[in-house]
Design a protein around this motif. Structure first.
Motif, PDB file in Angstrom:
ATOM      1  N   ILE A 264      48.255  41.988  48.536  1.00 57.02           N
ATOM      2  CA  ILE A 264      46.801  42.169  48.500  1.00 57.02           C
ATOM      3  C   ILE A 264      46.350  42.236  47.047  1.00 57.02           C
ATOM      4  N   ARG A 265      45.521  41.278  46.655  1.00 56.33           N
ATOM      5  CA  ARG A 265      45.009  41.280  45.285  1.00 56.33           C
ATOM      6  C   ARG A 265      43.536  40.947  45.306  1.00 56.33           C
ATOM      7  N   CYS A 266      42.875  41.343  44.260  1.00 55.52           N
ATOM      8  CA  CYS A 266      41.458  41.023  44.146  1.00 55.52           C
ATOM      9  C   CYS A 266      41.318  39.513  43.954  1.00 55.52           C
ATOM     10  N   ARG A 267      40.326  38.944  44.628  1.00 51.42           N
ATOM     11  CA  ARG A 267      40.127  37.500  44.548  1.00 51.42           C
ATOM     12  C   ARG A 267      39.767  37.058  43.132  1.00 51.42           C
ATOM     13  N   ARG A 268      38.965  37.894  42.469  1.00 56.36           N
ATOM     14  CA  ARG A 268      38.425  37.453  41.185  1.00 56.36           C
ATOM     15  C   ARG A 268      39.334  37.814  40.018  1.00 56.36           C
ATOM     16  N   CYS A 269      39.680  39.105  39.901  1.00 60.25           N
ATOM     17  CA  CYS A 269      40.396  39.506  38.686  1.00 60.25           C
ATOM     18  C   CYS A 269      41.898  39.621  38.926  1.00 60.25           C
ATOM     19  N   ARG A 270      42.339  39.364  40.132  1.00 60.16           N
ATOM     20  CA  ARG A 270      43.761  39.333  40.477  1.00 60.16           C
ATOM     21  C   ARG A 270      44.442  40.702  40.343  1.00 60.16           C
ATOM     22  N   THR A 271      43.657  41.745  40.384  1.00 55.03           N
ATOM     23  CA  THR A 271      44.236  43.086  40.363  1.00 55.03           C
ATOM     24  C   THR A 271      44.998  43.346  41.660  1.00 55.03           C
ATOM     25  N   TYR A 272      46.116  44.011  41.556  1.00 54.23           N
ATOM     26  CA  TYR A 272      46.883  44.356  42.744  1.00 54.23           C
ATOM     27  C   TYR A 272      46.256  45.566  43.410  1.00 54.23           C
ATOM     28  N   VAL A 273      46.440  45.659  44.706  1.00 56.09           N
ATOM     29  CA  VAL A 273      45.884  46.797  45.435  1.00 56.09           C
ATOM     30  C   VAL A 273      46.517  48.079  44.892  1.00 56.09           C
ATOM     31  N   MET A 290      38.644  47.405  39.410  1.00 57.92           N
ATOM     32  CA  MET A 290      38.507  46.826  38.070  1.00 57.92           C
ATOM     33  C   MET A 290      37.191  46.062  37.933  1.00 57.92           C
ATOM     34  N   CYS A 291      36.935  45.169  38.886  1.00 61.31           N
ATOM     35  CA  CYS A 291      35.759  44.311  38.722  1.00 61.31           C
ATOM     36  C   CYS A 291      34.712  44.583  39.787  1.00 61.31           C
ATOM     37  N   CYS A 589      42.871  45.444  32.524  1.00 60.87           N
ATOM     38  CA  CYS A 589      42.061  46.653  32.410  1.00 60.87           C
ATOM     39  C   CYS A 589      40.650  46.340  32.859  1.00 60.87           C
ATOM     40  N   GLY A 590      39.941  47.418  33.099  1.00 63.06           N
ATOM     41  CA  GLY A 590      38.620  47.294  33.697  1.00 63.06           C
ATOM     42  C   GLY A 590      37.643  46.537  32.827  1.00 63.06           C
ATOM     43  N   LYS A 591      36.477  46.312  33.380  1.00 64.76           N
ATOM     44  CA  LYS A 591      35.441  45.564  32.677  1.00 64.76           C
ATOM     45  C   LYS A 591      35.076  46.259  31.367  1.00 64.76           C
ATOM     46  N   GLY A 592      34.796  45.491  30.357  1.00 68.18           N
ATOM     47  CA  GLY A 592      34.296  46.074  29.116  1.00 68.18           C
ATOM     48  C   GLY A 592      35.363  46.340  28.077  1.00 68.18           C
ATOM     49  N   VAL A 593      36.588  46.494  28.494  1.00 63.87           N
ATOM     50  CA  VAL A 593      37.653  46.660  27.507  1.00 63.87           C
ATOM     51  C   VAL A 593      38.674  45.548  27.705  1.00 63.87           C
ATOM     52  N   ARG A 594      39.415  45.265  26.656  1.00 61.47           N
ATOM     53  CA  ARG A 594      40.509  44.315  26.808  1.00 61.47           C
ATOM     54  C   ARG A 594      41.558  44.605  25.757  1.00 61.47           C
ATOM     55  N   PHE A 595      42.752  44.160  26.052  1.00 65.03           N
ATOM     56  CA  PHE A 595      43.827  44.343  25.088  1.00 65.03           C
ATOM     57  C   PHE A 595      43.790  43.199  24.092  1.00 65.03           C
ATOM     58  N   SER A 596      43.750  43.556  22.827  1.00 62.36           N
ATOM     59  CA  SER A 596      43.534  42.512  21.834  1.00 62.36           C
ATOM     60  C   SER A 596      44.794  42.153  21.076  1.00 62.36           C
ATOM     61  N   SER A 597      45.740  43.069  20.969  1.00 58.72           N
ATOM     62  CA  SER A 597      46.963  42.684  20.275  1.00 58.72           C
ATOM     63  C   SER A 597      48.142  43.429  20.872  1.00 58.72           C
ATOM     64  N   TYR A 598      49.287  42.815  20.783  1.00 58.92           N
ATOM     65  CA  TYR A 598      50.490  43.362  21.388  1.00 58.92           C
ATOM     66  C   TYR A 598      51.572  43.505  20.324  1.00 58.92           C
ATOM     67  N   THR A 636      34.793  55.328  34.380  1.00 55.77           N
ATOM     68  CA  THR A 636      36.246  55.352  34.362  1.00 55.77           C
ATOM     69  C   THR A 636      36.758  53.973  34.014  1.00 55.77           C
ATOM     70  N   VAL A 637      37.812  53.929  33.251  1.00 60.25           N
ATOM     71  CA  VAL A 637      38.453  52.652  32.973  1.00 60.25           C
ATOM     72  C   VAL A 637      39.825  52.666  33.631  1.00 60.25           C
ATOM     73  N   TYR A 638      40.151  51.571  34.285  1.00 59.81           N
ATOM     74  CA  TYR A 638      41.442  51.492  34.948  1.00 59.81           C
ATOM     75  C   TYR A 638      42.358  50.539  34.199  1.00 59.81           C
ATOM     76  N   PHE A 639      43.620  50.862  34.207  1.00 63.16           N
ATOM     77  CA  PHE A 639      44.617  49.992  33.598  1.00 63.16           C
ATOM     78  C   PHE A 639      45.666  49.667  34.642  1.00 63.16           C
ATOM     79  N   GLN A 640      46.125  48.446  34.622  1.00 62.42           N
ATOM     80  CA  GLN A 640      47.180  48.098  35.556  1.00 62.42           C
ATOM     81  C   GLN A 640      48.219  47.234  34.850  1.00 62.42           C
TER      82      GLN A 640
END
Lengths: 932, 136
Positions: A264-273, A290-291, A589-598, A636-640
């Motif tokens: 089960i995943r989100c159709r749009r952002c592919r987040t897992y349940v 997330m979205c 991660c949730g809307k509004g934030v993103r990981f920019s460097s690893y 709240t911001v979620y991370f997966q």
């Protein structure tokens, strides 16, 4: 020196003095209780904690001297704060309505659809479920519970109330020390992480369904709501992820097989349940956390909702109650059939390798691990050796003896019999064993000094490109033959301090980067074992590990008699630990934030997809967050974290860790919820990366600048309301930041210049630190120093190792009458004081105790003391099995061994032009106070 | 007539350079949006980098030889930058670090693009001017 009682050692307290001796600052610099308007000038050590004025800063670690019974807390007066009388015994803080807390940080969000119910009566949310594994114990409703420090009465109601009432920052006075003329900080008052690393608990209390912090740690659990907050945070904003972290026994990650339903995943952002999705429309739809897209619930997954909107089958669905789960991936998640575990060994057999005895240890270790290699019966194995030629071994099961094939044309590599060089271990077991038995003797008389690593790598790539797997390279000399031959460099001290300095730390030949990229493309992970006492260009070799998710093991000056045991354990662990094959990792991660460097050992396959050909529990990855918009509107911001991998058993799986973190609008809140461990981990990775593009000095300076800026910003938050005078203030959560910053400043990859650390060692340490998990990194930065001779002399034997207290890492902790163990997670140094009771040395070392200790080892002897010592060492080794802690013995005054084994690592001492802890604190403090 | 020919040739040189740069930018953009993997992307980019450098060098020399020293001077910085990158062995994109360098690489190429467009305008201007003069 000379304090023989460890309990009374002033260093064992991390700060009874805080805030009390500040005579230079104006009296009301911080609201002080009236009762202590006269600061004690010469405090006697056994003074009880309650007499200190800082009683009202309960967040400050207060060491209670164990020998003193806990004092009765008098009723406290709080002149500056309305709620003056807080009778501590009568108010169990669970019953204090939390709205009264002036610093209620995250007001409950009544409209929030997430299954986070606003806590009533101070009880944390606990879903009305039976058998919910992650239900938290009913902890105190205390949002920012400080880590429980040793010796502090952990959360007496008084402390809890005051804490909530108070501005919680900690401060250190920088006045003159009572009884001394020199201005400075009291060394004893400085905070030290003498307890094990403790991660902030507040988040798991707020969001009990989050994954365990061992998998994911955020540098601050308060996510800033705006760009301006981010820019005022100064410290790195991000996370440290260790997707396969070792779980304690009995705590398994549940494996879920959706079978026909599909994952089960989100159709749009592919987040897992995950536990934070919400079900609506009588259970027919679910909203992605997330979205916030409404998704349909597949028919097979449908369950009715109860009156509170929860699914009735919640207790059978671990993916909806637990932050960490593992899904069995169906065929859509495979581009090819899951690969078998594959190990290919590339062993240098040139003359130095033979002489060091490395080949023998390696062969024996591999042979002993054959039974324990993961993935039986599919495991594949292969070997090649090289000097100026490459030798392949036909290990076909029908043979009785392995056949060796020599390829000497290195310009145009070809692989003879490509099908029989990589064989199934269970089928060819006998041939493999015969080969490993004969390998050491085969090259006994080899006098070839060349090492053709480059061509050997190309051959290995050709062989392994069909399947992928793990390539272990054992390299004993500088690659000197064929493509990828490397030059001796780094022996010119004049390069240091110039713009060309960083070139020494990046690969010289582009071939190594290209090969690393190719290896990752074909799902090959590389581990590099380097053994030479001469320059081997770890900077170039390590690149192979860096971009393939591997690891660098470095044994300078390897001799099998000394380092054999270490190599044996580490190689065995490398071969037998659970490994995830052909994996990719993505952190959503949730809307509004993103990981920019690893930052870490991996290769980026797309902007946010980490390719990890082989990954295991000892690898951690760090990443930095950035805000996409200027303002975050969510609460709240979620991370997966999702790691798609092939398990050794041949199953394709997805490991998913989900965590939620609140969004905060207040900078002080961010600082309050900071996680020093994660911050230090990110800072160290950034600093090491910086050494690859600029001078060591620049890397160190930028590190210092960052810490300074952060403290300055924090100071500015409070300097308006309070007259701080000459105090250093820092958030309670960051009280160790200065110390870890100093350790990092002095750590092997960043320390000094040309003469301080050999280039290879520096690079190897850098590669290692880029993979370490937070706990191991902190241990490496601030190793434990324990005092053992008293423990050995005690007759009781049920006393365990935990009772041994860690001492501050300073030479003044060492007593020449004592016996100390220094343990940084990679090695153990046993330090014998000069006037240590001779019977102790005699008992531990036997008659050799008078000899030079570099040649003596700590063996088992037939007496109680030796057994106890061995037990301690074994315990220390067991507690951190990732690396084998080789035991070095050193006697006080035995130069230069004492210097580089121990003294150089006592980070609190000034040495070689670097600051000691006190000077460092003062220096940073001066910079903090400077305007602007 | 010879003057016009010179401008025409340089015009085509510039067009060729523009195409190469735009191609590289497209590869980088594709990479960013995950339409292409880093291996293919860097391979495609690296394949055209040397032709770009050579074309540019030839153009610069061509201007100099035909006596258009002003245009040659304008090409100078670009040439210097390329030579410097080449001698430092930084001219090729690095597949392992391509994502970390993405922004920088894009900026570099965008800058080059604008520079070339500017040159192109000058070139067209001279060409028209020469054509008009020839006409008269």
């Amino acid at each position: 020196m000379g304090t023989r009682n460890p309990e009374m050692t002033p260093f064992s307290s991390s700060g009874p003095l805080v805030g009390s001796y500040d005579e230079s600052s104006p009296p009301p610099s911080i609201p002080l209780p009236q009762s202590t308007s006269i600061p004690p000038r010469f405090p006697a050590p056994p003074q009880s904690a309650s007499q200190f004025p800082q009683q009202q800063f309960p967040t400050i670690p207060q060491q209670q001297f164990p020998s003193i019974p806990p004092p009765q807390f008098p009723q406290q007066q709080f002149p500056t704060i309305p709620h003056q009388q807080v009778p501590h015994q009568q108010v169990p803080h669970q019953q204090v309505p939390h709205q009264q807390f002036p610093h209620q940080p995250f007001p409950a969000m009544p409209n929030q659809p997430a299954p986070y119910a606003p806590p009533l009566q101070g009880q944390p949310y606990a879903p009305p479920l039976q058998g919910q594994p992650y239900a938290p114990p009913p902890l105190q409703r205390q949002p920012y519970a400080p880590p429980p420090f040793q010796g502090q009465p952990s959360g007496p109601p008084l402390a809890a109330n005051i804490q909530a009432l108070m501005e919680d920052f900690s401060s250190l006075s920088v006045g003159s020390i009572p009884g001394s003329i020199e201005p400075g900080v009291d060394l004893k008052a400085l905070p030290r992480p003498l307890d094990a690393d403790i991660h902030p608990k507040s988040l798991s209390d707020m969001y009990p369904m989050n994954c365990n912090p061992r998998y994911l740690r955020l540098t601050t659990t308060g996510i800033p709501s705006s760009q301006s907050l981010v820019s005022r945070w100064h410290l790195p904003l991000g996370a440290v992820v260790c997707p396969l972290a070792q779980v304690p026994d009995g705590e398994e990650v549940p494996i879920i097989n959706f079978a026909s339903t599909g994952i089960i995943r989100c159709r749009r952002c592919r987040t897992y349940v995950n536990p934070y999705v919400t079900f609506t429309d009588a259970g027919r739809k679910w909203r992605c956390n997330m979205c916030s897209l409404l998704n349909d619930v597949p028919g097979d997954y449908f369950a009715h909702l109860d009156a509170t909107g929860r699914r009735i089958d919640l207790d059978q669905r671990p993916e909806l109650t637990q932050g960490s789960v593992e899904f069995v991936a169906p065929t859509e998640y495979m581009v090819r059939p899951p690969m078998p575990p594959l190990y290919f060994f590339l062993i240098d057999v040139s003359v130095s390798a033979v002489r060091s005895g490395m080949i023998e240890v390696v062969a024996k270790t591999i042979r002993s691990c054959l039974d324990k290699l993961p993935g039986f019966p599919r495991t594949q194995i292969g070997f090649a050796t090289f000097d100026s030629t490459i030798h392949f071994y036909n290990l076909k099961s029908s043979l009785t003896q392995p056949q060796m094939m020599v390829v000497s044309d290195l310009d145009d590599i070809f692989v003879p019999l490509p099908d029989d060089l990589l064989v199934n271990l269970s089928e060819s077991r006998n041939v493999v064993e015969t080969f490993l038995d004969s390998l050491p003797s085969m090259f006994q008389d080899n006098v070839n000094v060349e090492s053709a690593l480059g061509p050997a790598l190309k051959a290995a790539l050709m062989l392994m490109s069909q399947l992928g797997g793990k390539l272990l390279i054992f390299q004993n000399t500088l690659p000197s033959f064929g493509v990828g031959r490397l030059k001796l460099r780094g022996d010119d001290p004049r390069v240091y301090g110039t713009d060309k300095e960083h070139m020494l730390r990046i690969p010289e030949d582009p071939l190594y980067k290209q090969m690393a990229a190719e290896f990752t493309k074909f799902q090959i992970g590389v581990d590099v074992y380097a053994f030479s006492d001469k320059y081997t260009d770890i900077a170039s070799l390590g690149t192979l590990a860096k971009y393939t998710g591997g690891q660098v093991y470095y044994y300078p000056g390897f001799q099998s008699a000394i380092h054999g045991e270490k190599l044996k354990h580490e190689l065995a662990r490398d071969l037998t630990r659970e490994t995830a094959w052909e994996s990719v990792m993505r952190v959503r991660c949730g809307k509004g934030v993103r990981f920019s460097s690893y930052h870490g050992n991996f290769m980026l396959r797309s902007t946010d997809l980490l390719a990890l050909p082989a990954v295991d529990c000892d690898k951690a990855f760090a990443m930095q967050l950035s805000l996409e918009d200027t303002l975050l509107t969510t609460q709240t911001v979620y991370f997966q974290v999702a790691l798609l991998y092939t398990a050794s058993c041949g199953e394709r799986r997805i490991r998913v860790h989900t965590a939620a973190a609140p969004v905060v609008t207040d900078l002080a809140e961010m600082y309050r919820q900071a996680d020093t461990g994660a911050i230090v981990s990110l800072l160290s990775r950034l600093a090491i990366e910086k050494t690859l593009s600029s001078k060591l000095e620049d890397a160190r300076n930028s590190l210092q600048l960052r810490i300074t800026k952060a403290l300055k910003e924090y100071r500015n938050l409070y300097s308006v309301q309070h007259r701080l005078g000459g105090r250093i203030i820092y958030p309670e959560s960051l009280k160790f930041l200065l110390l870890y910053g100093l350790s990092l400043y002095k750590s092997t990859p960043l320390r000094g210049g040309y003469p301080d650390v050999a280039l290879d060692e520096r690079c190897a340490a850098g590669f290692t630190m880029m993979t370490l998990s937070v706990e191991k990194l902190l241990k490496l930065l601030y190793p434990s120093l324990i005092w053992v001779d008293e423990h050995l002399l005690k007759t009781t034997d049920h006393e365990d190792i935990e009772s041994l207290k860690r001492l501050p890492l300073a030479a003044s902790s060492l007593d020449s009458r004592g016996l100390y163990i220094y343990d940084d997670g990679f090695r153990i140094v046993v330090w014998f004081g000069r006037v240590l009771a001779p019977d102790i040395a005699m008992n531990l070392l036997g008659p050799e105790c008078a000899a030079e200790l570099s040649k003596v080892s700590l063996g088992k002897r037939d007496n109680e003391m030796s057994r106890k010592m061995i037990k301690i060492v074994e315990k220390l080794r067991e507690s951190e099995p990732s690396y084998y802690k080789l035991c070095h013995l050193v006697r006080q005054g035995e130069q230069p061994r004492e210097g580089f084994l121990l003294l150089m690592n006592l980070v609190e001492d000034p040495m070689g032009g670097t600051n000691g802890y006190v000077d460092w604190v003062l220096q940073v403090h001066r910079q903090v106070q400077q305007n602007p | 007539m010879g003057g016009l020919l010179v401008w025409l040739v340089s015009f085509f040189f510039l067009i060729a350079l523009l195409i190469i740069i735009v191609f590289q930018l497209m590869c980088l953009a594709d990479l960013e949006f995950d339409y292409i993997n880093p291996y293919d992307s860097s391979k495609r980019i690296n394949r055209v980098i040397l032709p770009e450098f050579i074309t540019q060098g030839v153009l610069c020399a061509f201007f100099l030889l035909t006596g258009h020293w002003f245009m040659s001077l304008l090409c100078g910085p670009y040439l210097y930058y390329n030579v410097r990158q080449y001698t430092r062995k930084q001219h090729l994109v690095d597949v392992t670090e391509i994502f970390n360098m993405l922004d920088k690489e894009k900026k570099r190429r965008l800058f080059k693009l604008f520079y070339l467009v500017f040159l192109l305008f000058l070139c067209i201007f001279w060409m028209i001017l020469t054509a008009l003069e020839d006409h008269e």
